[in-house]
Structure formats: structure tokens, C-alpha cells
Write a protein that holds these residues in place. Sequence first.
Motif, short mmCIF file in Angstrom:
data_model
loop_
_atom_site.label_atom_id
_atom_site.label_comp_id
_atom_site.label_asym_id
_atom_site.label_seq_id
_atom_site.Cartn_x
_atom_site.Cartn_y
_atom_site.Cartn_z
N ARG A 3 0.86 -1.19 0.00
CA ARG A 3 0.00 0.00 0.00
C ARG A 3 0.90 1.23 0.00
O ARG A 3 1.59 1.51 0.98
N PRO A 4 0.90 1.99 -1.09
CA PRO A 4 1.75 3.18 -1.16
C PRO A 4 1.07 4.44 -0.62
O PRO A 4 -0.15 4.53 -0.57
N ALA A 5 1.90 5.39 -0.24
CA ALA A 5 1.47 6.75 0.04
C ALA A 5 2.42 7.68 -0.72
O ALA A 5 3.58 7.33 -0.95
N VAL A 6 1.92 8.84 -1.09
CA VAL A 6 2.76 9.82 -1.79
C VAL A 6 3.23 10.87 -0.79
O VAL A 6 2.41 11.47 -0.08
N LEU A 7 4.54 11.06 -0.73
CA LEU A 7 5.15 12.07 0.13
C LEU A 7 5.66 13.20 -0.75
O LEU A 7 6.48 12.98 -1.63
N GLU A 104 -0.74 16.66 6.20
CA GLU A 104 0.50 17.43 6.26
C GLU A 104 1.32 16.98 7.45
O GLU A 104 0.77 16.75 8.54
N SER A 105 2.62 16.83 7.24
CA SER A 105 3.55 16.52 8.31
C SER A 105 4.59 17.64 8.34
O SER A 105 5.41 17.76 7.44
N ARG A 106 4.52 18.46 9.38
CA ARG A 106 5.39 19.64 9.49
C ARG A 106 6.56 19.33 10.41
O ARG A 106 6.41 18.68 11.42
N ARG A 107 7.73 19.80 10.02
CA ARG A 107 8.89 19.67 10.89
C ARG A 107 9.51 21.04 11.14
O ARG A 107 9.37 21.96 10.33
N HIS A 108 10.21 21.14 12.27
CA HIS A 108 10.87 22.39 12.66
C HIS A 108 12.37 22.22 12.76
O HIS A 108 13.08 23.14 13.16
N HIS A 109 12.85 21.03 12.43
CA HIS A 109 14.28 20.75 12.55
C HIS A 109 14.72 19.74 11.50
O HIS A 109 13.97 18.84 11.15
N GLY A 110 15.92 19.90 11.02
CA GLY A 110 16.53 18.90 10.16
C GLY A 110 16.05 18.94 8.72
O GLY A 110 15.32 19.83 8.30
N PHE A 111 16.45 17.92 7.98
CA PHE A 111 16.18 17.87 6.54
C PHE A 111 15.34 16.68 6.12
O PHE A 111 14.96 16.58 4.97
N SER A 118 5.72 12.87 13.41
CA SER A 118 4.92 11.66 13.55
C SER A 118 4.69 10.97 12.21
O SER A 118 3.80 10.13 12.08
N LEU A 119 5.49 11.30 11.19
CA LEU A 119 5.25 10.77 9.85
C LEU A 119 5.26 9.24 9.82
O LEU A 119 4.36 8.63 9.23
#
Length: 196
Positions: A3-7, A104-111, A118-119
Motif C-alpha cells: 500500500r503506497p502513500a505519496v510524500l 500534512e507533516s510539518r517539521r521544525h528541525h533537520g532535513f 509523527s510521519l
Amino acid sequence: MERPAVLVMEMQRGVVGDLTKFPELVAACTRHDVVPNAARVLNAARAAGLPVIHCTAAFRPDRAGSHTGNCPFIVSLLKDPEHMLEGTPAVEVLPELREDGDLESRRHHGFSPFTGTSLDMTLRSLGVTSVVAMGVSLNVGIPGLALEAVNLGYRVTVVKDAVAGIPEDYAKAVLRNTIGLLATRVAAADLAGTWT
């Protein structure tokens, strides 16, 4: 059964849209039809009932939750105190790629979209076993996404005409020599065709 998801990685107004600070990256996206190709894949994924998750980045005005001095690129970006601030139009997903049912998965640090978010848990809760990656950039974000996804046990596909990086000869080399070791590479039209 797979089962795929698109990121969708950092396809935000302040990265590759009207509020960008990276005109060379926008030009590369334009030359290679990255946004139209991404839209084609997203439309097919949604029609097939597959999850779409926009992996976005932002900073708080006080920079809390973000390491700001451990990476030369981040140090350079944050010389502008207004860069990609939470709650501003710059952090919005390009409107032509966003629909109401998307996550949406938001981050505040890193790449990488996995670190500090929680992705992974979101994907597992949706029964996802493989990820399809699109967006920017081939310099850091897409390789980081692919490497961490593989480490977490996901099968990875990168849409080769819905990603970009600069300079372009370097981006092509990364797609061939790094992404090629981690992921299947496929054209947008071919992938969309398998979902319709």
C-alpha cells in the motif's frame, strides 16, 4: 499487499513558489515541469484512494525546537529572521498541489521528514508499506527522505521528473548514483498510468 502513500517534499510557496528565496531551484523545477508532473501523480493517487502527505518545513519566530547553529545551510538561511516562519504564507503548500483531503507533516528541525515528526506513525496507521517521493530537493531533502524511509522498512519510489536540485548536473548525478541505490525511479506519466 503493498500500500503506497505519496510524500511531497517541501513544495511550499517559500521554497519553490511565489515567495521563494531560491530562484535557481524554481528555474530548475520550471525547466523540468516538476509541478505539473507532481500534480499528475497526485491526481492519480487521490483518484486511486491513496494517501497524500505534504512534508513541510517551518520555523517558529523564536526558533524553539530548531537547531540553528549546527548546519552551515541553516545558519545562512536564518540570517533572514522572516525565513519560513510558522503561520506565514511562505510555509503554505503550493495551491495547485494541495487538496482538502491531503495530510500534512510539518517539521521544525533537520532535513528529513521523518526525524522529529509523527510521519512514520501516520504511515503505519494508514497501513502504508511503500512511499512515493516527489519534491525538492535532490541536494538534501529527497536523499534524506529516501534513506530514512528505507531504514524504517519502506519500499521507496522516486518520481524522477517530479524532483529537482541545483546545479542540475549534480542533481542528475544524485538521482542516478544515490537515489538509484535506495529507490526505484519512475516517470510521472508511467506511475500515474498504473493507478488509473
